[in-house]
Design a protein around this motif. Structure first.
Motif, PDB file in Angstrom:
ATOM      1  N   THR A   1       0.293  -4.791  -2.769  1.00 34.58           N
ATOM      2  CA  THR A   1       1.738  -4.810  -3.244  1.00 34.58           C
ATOM      3  C   THR A   1       2.601  -3.890  -2.553  1.00 34.58           C
ATOM      4  OG1 THR A   1       1.299  -2.979  -4.973  1.00 34.58           O
ATOM      5  CG2 THR A   1       0.782  -5.361  -5.512  1.00 34.58           C
ATOM      6  N   VAL A   2       2.089  -2.651  -2.046  1.00 37.94           N
ATOM      7  CA  VAL A   2       2.876  -1.733  -1.203  1.00 37.94           C
ATOM      8  C   VAL A   2       3.320  -2.391   0.145  1.00 37.94           C
ATOM      9  CG1 VAL A   2       2.947   0.335  -0.007  1.00 37.94           C
ATOM     10  CG2 VAL A   2       1.731   0.414  -2.091  1.00 37.94           C
ATOM     11  N   SER A   3       2.160  -3.090   0.727  1.00 36.97           N
ATOM     12  CA  SER A   3       2.568  -3.973   2.120  1.00 36.97           C
ATOM     13  C   SER A   3       3.387  -4.989   1.885  1.00 36.97           C
ATOM     14  CB  SER A   3       1.410  -4.185   2.750  1.00 36.97           C
ATOM     15  OG  SER A   3       0.584  -3.133   3.385  1.00 36.97           O
ATOM     16  N   ASP A   4       3.404  -5.507   0.476  1.00 40.85           N
ATOM     17  CA  ASP A   4       4.500  -6.702   0.231  1.00 40.85           C
ATOM     18  C   ASP A   4       5.724  -6.360   0.194  1.00 40.85           C
ATOM     19  OD1 ASP A   4       4.471  -9.239  -0.737  1.00 40.85           O
ATOM     20  OD2 ASP A   4       3.475  -9.072  -2.351  1.00 40.85           O
ATOM     21  N   LEU A   5       6.002  -5.324  -0.437  1.00 42.41           N
ATOM     22  CA  LEU A   5       7.346  -4.583  -0.626  1.00 42.41           C
ATOM     23  C   LEU A   5       8.138  -4.602   0.670  1.00 42.41           C
ATOM     24  CD1 LEU A   5       7.622  -1.638  -2.983  1.00 42.41           C
ATOM     25  CD2 LEU A   5       8.382  -3.941  -3.330  1.00 42.41           C
ATOM     26  N   TYR A   6       7.640  -4.123   1.907  1.00 44.22           N
ATOM     27  CA  TYR A   6       8.134  -3.909   2.864  1.00 44.22           C
ATOM     28  C   TYR A   6       7.846  -5.106   3.881  1.00 44.22           C
ATOM     29  CZ  TYR A   6       8.030   0.707   1.090  1.00 44.22           C
ATOM     30  OH  TYR A   6       8.159   1.853   0.254  1.00 44.22           O
ATOM     31  N   ALA A   7       7.550  -6.464   3.528  1.00 46.15           N
ATOM     32  CA  ALA A   7       7.338  -7.548   4.336  1.00 46.15           C
ATOM     33  C   ALA A   7       8.438  -8.459   4.399  1.00 46.15           C
ATOM     34  CB  ALA A   7       6.010  -8.163   3.772  1.00 46.15           C
TER      35      ALA A   7
ATOM     36  N   ARG B   1      -0.064   0.848   8.281  1.00 45.18           N
ATOM     37  CA  ARG B   1      -0.304   1.958   7.598  1.00 45.18           C
ATOM     38  C   ARG B   1      -1.810   2.303   7.366  1.00 45.18           C
ATOM     39  NH1 ARG B   1       2.024   2.700   2.787  1.00 45.18           N
ATOM     40  NH2 ARG B   1       0.326   2.461   1.650  1.00 45.18           N
ATOM     41  N   GLY B   2      -2.400   1.674   8.356  1.00 41.22           N
ATOM     42  CA  GLY B   2      -3.889   2.007   8.667  1.00 41.22           C
ATOM     43  C   GLY B   2      -4.642   1.784   7.611  1.00 41.22           C
ATOM     44  N   VAL B   3      -4.887   0.787   6.850  1.00 53.62           N
ATOM     45  CA  VAL B   3      -5.614   0.472   6.022  1.00 53.62           C
ATOM     46  C   VAL B   3      -6.731  -0.368   6.551  1.00 53.62           C
ATOM     47  CG1 VAL B   3      -4.032   0.116   4.260  1.00 53.62           C
ATOM     48  CG2 VAL B   3      -4.771  -1.886   5.220  1.00 53.62           C
ATOM     49  N   ASP B   4      -7.879  -0.495   5.875  1.00 52.35           N
ATOM     50  CA  ASP B   4      -9.169  -1.075   6.483  1.00 52.35           C
ATOM     51  C   ASP B   4      -8.890  -2.721   6.698  1.00 52.35           C
ATOM     52  OD1 ASP B   4     -10.686  -2.726   4.129  1.00 52.35           O
ATOM     53  OD2 ASP B   4     -10.078  -0.886   3.290  1.00 52.35           O
ATOM     54  N   GLU B   5      -9.852  -3.331   7.633  1.00 48.88           N
ATOM     55  CA  GLU B   5      -9.866  -4.574   7.947  1.00 48.88           C
ATOM     56  C   GLU B   5      -9.788  -5.652   6.615  1.00 48.88           C
ATOM     57  OE1 GLU B   5     -12.282  -5.744  11.005  1.00 48.88           O
ATOM     58  OE2 GLU B   5     -10.977  -4.712  12.652  1.00 48.88           O
ATOM     59  N   GLU B   6     -10.506  -5.316   5.820  1.00 44.68           N
ATOM     60  CA  GLU B   6     -10.622  -6.287   4.434  1.00 44.68           C
ATOM     61  C   GLU B   6      -9.371  -6.252   3.742  1.00 44.68           C
ATOM     62  OE1 GLU B   6     -13.758  -4.765   2.139  1.00 44.68           O
ATOM     63  OE2 GLU B   6     -15.472  -5.465   3.429  1.00 44.68           O
ATOM     64  N   ILE B   7      -8.458  -5.299   3.774  1.00 42.75           N
ATOM     65  CA  ILE B   7      -7.436  -5.272   3.193  1.00 42.75           C
ATOM     66  C   ILE B   7      -6.092  -5.966   3.982  1.00 42.75           C
ATOM     67  CG2 ILE B   7      -5.612  -3.953   1.600  1.00 42.75           C
ATOM     68  CD1 ILE B   7      -8.507  -4.352   0.546  1.00 42.75           C
ATOM     69  N   VAL B   8      -6.457  -5.662   5.408  1.00 46.03           N
ATOM     70  CA  VAL B   8      -5.487  -6.346   6.139  1.00 46.03           C
ATOM     71  C   VAL B   8      -5.478  -7.703   6.050  1.00 46.03           C
ATOM     72  CG1 VAL B   8      -4.722  -6.644   8.636  1.00 46.03           C
ATOM     73  CG2 VAL B   8      -5.450  -4.428   7.860  1.00 46.03           C
ATOM     74  N   LEU B   9      -6.801  -8.226   5.923  1.00 41.49           N
ATOM     75  CA  LEU B   9      -6.931  -9.652   5.863  1.00 41.49           C
ATOM     76  C   LEU B   9      -6.307 -10.102   4.298  1.00 41.49           C
ATOM     77  CD1 LEU B   9      -8.603 -12.350   6.909  1.00 41.49           C
ATOM     78  CD2 LEU B   9     -10.590 -11.421   5.422  1.00 41.49           C
ATOM     79  N   ALA B  10      -6.650  -9.064   3.455  1.00 40.59           N
ATOM     80  CA  ALA B  10      -6.072  -9.580   1.853  1.00 40.59           C
ATOM     81  C   ALA B  10      -4.624  -9.919   2.034  1.00 40.59           C
ATOM     82  CB  ALA B  10      -6.485  -8.662   1.124  1.00 40.59           C
ATOM     83  N   CYS B  11      -3.878  -9.091   2.906  1.00 42.71           N
ATOM     84  CA  CYS B  11      -2.352  -8.740   2.988  1.00 42.71           C
ATOM     85  C   CYS B  11      -2.179 -10.444   3.907  1.00 42.71           C
ATOM     86  CB  CYS B  11      -1.853  -7.809   3.650  1.00 42.71           C
ATOM     87  SG  CYS B  11      -1.919  -6.583   2.840  1.00 42.71           S
ATOM     88  N   LEU B  12      -2.932 -10.619   4.818  1.00 41.55           N
ATOM     89  CA  LEU B  12      -2.543 -11.922   5.612  1.00 41.55           C
ATOM     90  C   LEU B  12      -2.786 -13.096   4.728  1.00 41.55           C
ATOM     91  CD1 LEU B  12      -2.214 -12.998   8.633  1.00 41.55           C
ATOM     92  CD2 LEU B  12      -4.643 -13.367   8.702  1.00 41.55           C
ATOM     93  N   LEU B  13      -3.707 -13.104   3.654  1.00 37.63           N
ATOM     94  CA  LEU B  13      -4.083 -14.504   2.732  1.00 37.63           C
ATOM     95  C   LEU B  13      -3.152 -14.406   1.592  1.00 37.63           C
ATOM     96  CD1 LEU B  13      -7.858 -14.308   3.211  1.00 37.63           C
ATOM     97  CD2 LEU B  13      -6.024 -15.277   4.486  1.00 37.63           C
ATOM     98  N   HIS B  14      -2.713 -13.081   1.136  1.00 38.80           N
ATOM     99  CA  HIS B  14      -2.065 -13.008  -0.211  1.00 38.80           C
ATOM    100  C   HIS B  14      -1.290 -13.963  -0.901  1.00 38.80           C
ATOM    101  CE1 HIS B  14       1.591 -11.161   1.171  1.00 38.80           C
ATOM    102  NE2 HIS B  14       1.748 -11.018  -0.140  1.00 38.80           N
ATOM    103  N   ASP B  15      -0.289 -14.622  -0.193  1.00 39.76           N
ATOM    104  CA  ASP B  15       0.513 -15.619  -0.861  1.00 39.76           C
ATOM    105  C   ASP B  15       0.364 -17.054  -0.355  1.00 39.76           C
ATOM    106  OD1 ASP B  15       1.818 -13.975  -2.723  1.00 39.76           O
ATOM    107  OD2 ASP B  15       3.517 -13.479  -1.172  1.00 39.76           O
ATOM    108  N   LEU B  16      -0.692 -17.297   0.560  1.00 38.62           N
ATOM    109  CA  LEU B  16      -0.841 -18.592   1.280  1.00 38.62           C
ATOM    110  C   LEU B  16      -1.015 -19.661   0.339  1.00 38.62           C
ATOM    111  CD1 LEU B  16      -3.063 -17.677   4.358  1.00 38.62           C
ATOM    112  CD2 LEU B  16      -0.402 -17.830   4.290  1.00 38.62           C
TER     113      LEU B  16
ATOM    114  N   SER C   1       3.519  -8.794   5.956  1.00 39.85           N
ATOM    115  CA  SER C   1       2.601  -8.076   5.107  1.00 39.85           C
ATOM    116  C   SER C   1       1.247  -7.644   5.794  1.00 39.85           C
ATOM    117  CB  SER C   1       2.226  -8.799   3.768  1.00 39.85           C
ATOM    118  OG  SER C   1       1.464  -8.223   3.242  1.00 39.85           O
ATOM    119  N   ALA C   2       0.655  -8.316   6.686  1.00 38.20           N
ATOM    120  CA  ALA C   2      -0.437  -8.055   7.162  1.00 38.20           C
ATOM    121  C   ALA C   2      -0.195  -6.846   8.341  1.00 38.20           C
ATOM    122  CB  ALA C   2      -1.148  -9.041   7.908  1.00 38.20           C
TER     123      ALA C   2
END
Ligand SMILES: [Fe+2]
Ligand SMILES: [Fe+2]
Length: 275
Positions: free
Chosen positions: A221-227, A121-136, A114-115
């Protein structure tokens, strides 16, 4: 006894590559879901002919008493295939986020993908971090995992990051075609095709639609779908610098810093503690 063709069964789980990519717990869950679905179809052949192949919410509810555990339980606290759990490696005296990531967050492949997707997708680092952590946090608790996850990370990450983690759970239930997010078949399978989200999810969705940070959890959620890319080879390496820049690591170690969530980290570190 249901008669199962192995190739057909694997195909129904998304094919050999998809099954191979699933971690142990996900695979056990998917197999259980698929077996339950087939059992229902075998028991109700007439209805099955007319149905979509997804269970109803009532059928999902009826499965509760067929298990020895509850589905909201954290993944590190049980082995859903019925075998024994493994001894866990010891933690360092002052564990960092990366120590936890390697030694306790075992369901991390999906979050890494997801990250990766968010970074592509070129999103900012705060959201890349959110993707890295989102389901941990699902190693600790699966029920209401967005809220548990946000709480676990909140003292250590930017506010927008924990906001994205908290509310990705609600936005997963709502299509946003413009943003590139469609309601997933996975949810029709695990919640039932006629499932209605809980009142707190509906209320949070209504709040989010008018929130200046709507895009943050929506991007998760968008990055989640393609993970779930079967070809993806993932590693924490591309994210170490982002973690270094945005995760405020306490010097005493996570679990030892006296924060309001220190006990949550200790429970993840020592899930075998009897009390
Ligand atoms: Fe999630
Ligand atoms: Fe996810």
């Amino acid at each position: 006894m249901i008669d199962i063709d192995r190739r057909d069964f694997i195909a129904s789980l998304g094919g050999v590559a998809a099954v191979g990519l699933m971690n142990h717990e996900t695979r056990a869950d998917e197999i259980e879901d698929e077996l339950n679905r087939r059992l229902q179809l075998a028991q109700a052949p007439v209805q099955a002919a007319e149905s979509s192949g997804f269970p109803t919410a009532a059928e999902v509810d009826a499965q509760i008493a067929t298990r020895s555990y509850r589905r909201g339980t954290g993944r590190n606290f049980l082995n859903t295939d019925g075998e024994n759990v493994a001894r866990l490696p010891p933690m360092p005296a002052s564990p960092t986020f990366l120590d936890f990531f390697e030694l306790r967050f075992h369901s991390n492949n999906h979050c890494l993908q997801s990250a990766n997707k968010a970074m592509e997708r070129g999103v900012d680092e705060e959201i890349v971090l959110a993707c890295l952590l989102h389901d941990l946090v699902q190693v600790l608790m699966r029920a209401d995992h967005g809220y548990w996850g946000a709480q676990l990370f909140e003292p250590y990450v930017p506010e927008r990051t924990s906001f994205a983690i908290r509310y990705h759970q609600a936005l997963r239930f709502y299509t946003d075609s413009e943003a590139g997010y469609e309601y997933p078949d996975l949810y029709r399978r695990i919640f039932g095709e006629d499932y209605v989200p809980a009142p707190h999810i509906q209320a949070d969705y209504a709040m989010l639609r008018n929130h200046q940070w709507y895009d943050a959890p929506r991007e998760v959620t968008v990055s989640d779908l393609y993970a779930f890319d079967p070809e993806a080879v993932v590693s924490i390496d591309p994210f170490v610098d982002i973690v270094g820049r945005h995760f405020r690591q306490p010097k005493e170690g996570l679990g030892n810093d006296g924060s309001t969530v220190a006990h949550m980290w200790r429970t993840i570190a020592t899930p075998d503690a009897p009390l």
